[in-house]
Design a protein around this motif. Sequence first.
Motif, mmCIF file in Angstrom:
data_model
loop_
_atom_site.group_PDB
_atom_site.id
_atom_site.type_symbol
_atom_site.label_atom_id
_atom_site.label_comp_id
_atom_site.label_asym_id
_atom_site.label_seq_id
_atom_site.Cartn_x
_atom_site.Cartn_y
_atom_site.Cartn_z
ATOM 1 N N GLY A 195 -37.293 -14.363 -14.628
ATOM 2 C CA GLY A 195 -37.727 -13.333 -15.559
ATOM 3 C C GLY A 195 -37.126 -11.969 -15.320
ATOM 4 O O GLY A 195 -37.254 -11.084 -16.172
ATOM 5 N N TYR A 196 -36.461 -11.760 -14.181
ATOM 6 C CA TYR A 196 -35.828 -10.476 -13.892
ATOM 7 C C TYR A 196 -34.448 -10.417 -14.536
ATOM 8 O O TYR A 196 -33.652 -11.349 -14.429
ATOM 9 C CB TYR A 196 -35.676 -10.269 -12.379
ATOM 10 C CG TYR A 196 -36.963 -9.966 -11.667
ATOM 11 C CD1 TYR A 196 -37.463 -8.664 -11.599
ATOM 12 C CD2 TYR A 196 -37.694 -10.986 -11.063
ATOM 13 C CE1 TYR A 196 -38.656 -8.392 -10.951
ATOM 14 C CE2 TYR A 196 -38.891 -10.723 -10.407
ATOM 15 C CZ TYR A 196 -39.360 -9.422 -10.358
ATOM 16 O OH TYR A 196 -40.550 -9.144 -9.714
ATOM 17 N N GLN A 197 -34.168 -9.302 -15.193
ATOM 18 C CA GLN A 197 -32.846 -9.060 -15.757
ATOM 19 C C GLN A 197 -32.062 -8.221 -14.755
ATOM 20 O O GLN A 197 -32.209 -7.006 -14.686
ATOM 21 C CB GLN A 197 -32.973 -8.306 -17.105
ATOM 22 C CG GLN A 197 -33.685 -9.086 -18.185
ATOM 23 C CD GLN A 197 -32.820 -10.181 -18.784
ATOM 24 O OE1 GLN A 197 -31.598 -10.161 -18.659
ATOM 25 N NE2 GLN A 197 -33.453 -11.141 -19.457
ATOM 26 N N ALA A 219 -42.169 -9.006 -5.008
ATOM 27 C CA ALA A 219 -41.988 -10.030 -6.047
ATOM 28 C C ALA A 219 -40.514 -10.209 -6.380
ATOM 29 O O ALA A 219 -40.025 -11.343 -6.517
ATOM 30 C CB ALA A 219 -42.781 -9.649 -7.299
ATOM 31 N N SER A 220 -39.798 -9.097 -6.492
ATOM 32 C CA SER A 220 -38.367 -9.173 -6.762
ATOM 33 C C SER A 220 -37.638 -9.831 -5.595
ATOM 34 O O SER A 220 -36.727 -10.662 -5.789
ATOM 35 C CB SER A 220 -37.809 -7.770 -7.017
ATOM 36 O OG SER A 220 -36.414 -7.806 -7.194
ATOM 37 N N MET A 221 -38.016 -9.472 -4.373
ATOM 38 C CA MET A 221 -37.418 -10.101 -3.197
ATOM 39 C C MET A 221 -37.602 -11.612 -3.252
ATOM 40 O O MET A 221 -36.657 -12.380 -3.012
ATOM 41 C CB MET A 221 -38.086 -9.578 -1.910
ATOM 42 C CG MET A 221 -37.634 -8.223 -1.431
ATOM 43 S SD MET A 221 -38.485 -7.877 0.147
ATOM 44 C CE MET A 221 -37.928 -6.220 0.468
ATOM 45 N N TYR A 222 -38.810 -12.045 -3.560
ATOM 46 C CA TYR A 222 -39.112 -13.474 -3.573
ATOM 47 C C TYR A 222 -38.241 -14.194 -4.592
ATOM 48 O O TYR A 222 -37.659 -15.251 -4.300
ATOM 49 C CB TYR A 222 -40.588 -13.710 -3.868
ATOM 50 C CG TYR A 222 -41.017 -15.132 -3.630
ATOM 51 C CD1 TYR A 222 -41.523 -15.529 -2.398
ATOM 52 C CD2 TYR A 222 -40.890 -16.105 -4.617
ATOM 53 C CE1 TYR A 222 -41.903 -16.844 -2.153
ATOM 54 C CE2 TYR A 222 -41.255 -17.421 -4.383
ATOM 55 C CZ TYR A 222 -41.769 -17.784 -3.154
ATOM 56 O OH TYR A 222 -42.117 -19.089 -2.925
ATOM 57 N N ALA A 223 -38.145 -13.625 -5.791
ATOM 58 C CA ALA A 223 -37.346 -14.258 -6.840
ATOM 59 C C ALA A 223 -35.892 -14.409 -6.419
ATOM 60 O O ALA A 223 -35.274 -15.463 -6.621
ATOM 61 C CB ALA A 223 -37.442 -13.438 -8.125
#
Length: 406
Positions: free
Chosen positions: A218-220, A368-372
């Motif tokens: 979901g991250y761009q 959360a971004s790190m995990y993704a």
Amino acid sequence: MFDVTDRAKEYQERLLAFMDEHVYPAEAVYDAQMAESGDPHFHPPVLEELKAEARKQGLWNLFHPHPEWGPGLTNLEYATLAEIMGRSAHLAPEATNCNAPDTGNMEVLTLFGTEEHKEKWLKPLLAGEIASAFAMTEPAVASSDARNIEMRMVRDGDDYVLNGRKWWTSNALHKNCRVLIVMGKTDPEGPSHRQQSMMVVPLDTPGVTVLRNLPVFGYQDREGHAEVLFEDVRVPATALLAGEGDGFMISQARLGPGRIHHCMRTIGMAERALDLMIDRARSRTTFGAPLADRANIQDWIAESRVEIDMARLLTLRAAYLMDTVGNKEARTEIAAIKVAAPEVALKVVDRAIQVHGGGGVSDDFPLASMYAHLRTLRLADGPDEVHKRAIALRELRRRENERSGR
């Protein structure tokens, strides 16, 4: 065994100061500039300010092992710096011109590029004036086995004509991206490891179409991970890197150092996650006591410390072996760190998310971004299963040789 040289220590001290004085304070500015732009692929001005400061301080192209183009650090020396950069993985590597895939592409152009390639593409990349992308993975086949790649590169007089579709072409949506290094098949009937070649393809070549960006959980991502269509793309024969059939050889030269860089940045991310976990545990109270007093939280902190140090030592050993006996002899260790480092970092980040509660899965914290992105690393540069298979086959062969007395 892994004593840090005086040269590496000096770079560490300078890089740590640069992170404290410039990079960490820029994170909030970066977030604000990205949000205000409304463009997920916006190139924020603060990044160019960081690049200018890094160049001024001599913290530039630290990854490059060739003294002509960089400081000429060994893999072991640079590994310690990559870990520091990993603590702010979306800013520090690019700020110092040490970000993937540009680092790998610059090494490929250094080792296998012509003088024309170096003048037109390598020098601007080394100066941080442009960005590049690497196009190998394809949506229609299992690209973890690169022999499956279907893109055709057909010789036509003084040109090659390229047809195919790529995806996960990281950096292709970077505002400064100007050139691709593309892997395809020049000889589908040849030996399996001599069918593939690599070529330099300017992004604006007619027939090259960036179809879309692929989100990561979901991250761009700002640099983008593009699906790219090649339709009758004509490039001169001089676009060829090394020679026809050398694609596998080039990819192995590219991926060894790159995996060290990835793994050490991953360890840096895990270290930052551990710090965030500890700070949160000390500041939050539940049922009348700080979280840090709970036995299970202390177990998580202790386990994280042990696991991070284990992964770091394994990665430093791989870097040391690359420096002393070469990439080929270190291939088991290189494969091992590619499996171990993301797994360890994911465990640490997951624990940190749990300690943060609801905040841990939000964008108020970097977890959360790190995990993704760490979860994605278990696929990037080859999925875990490919590396485990390679390790297992070598171990089986080793034991067979020992039993037969060879």
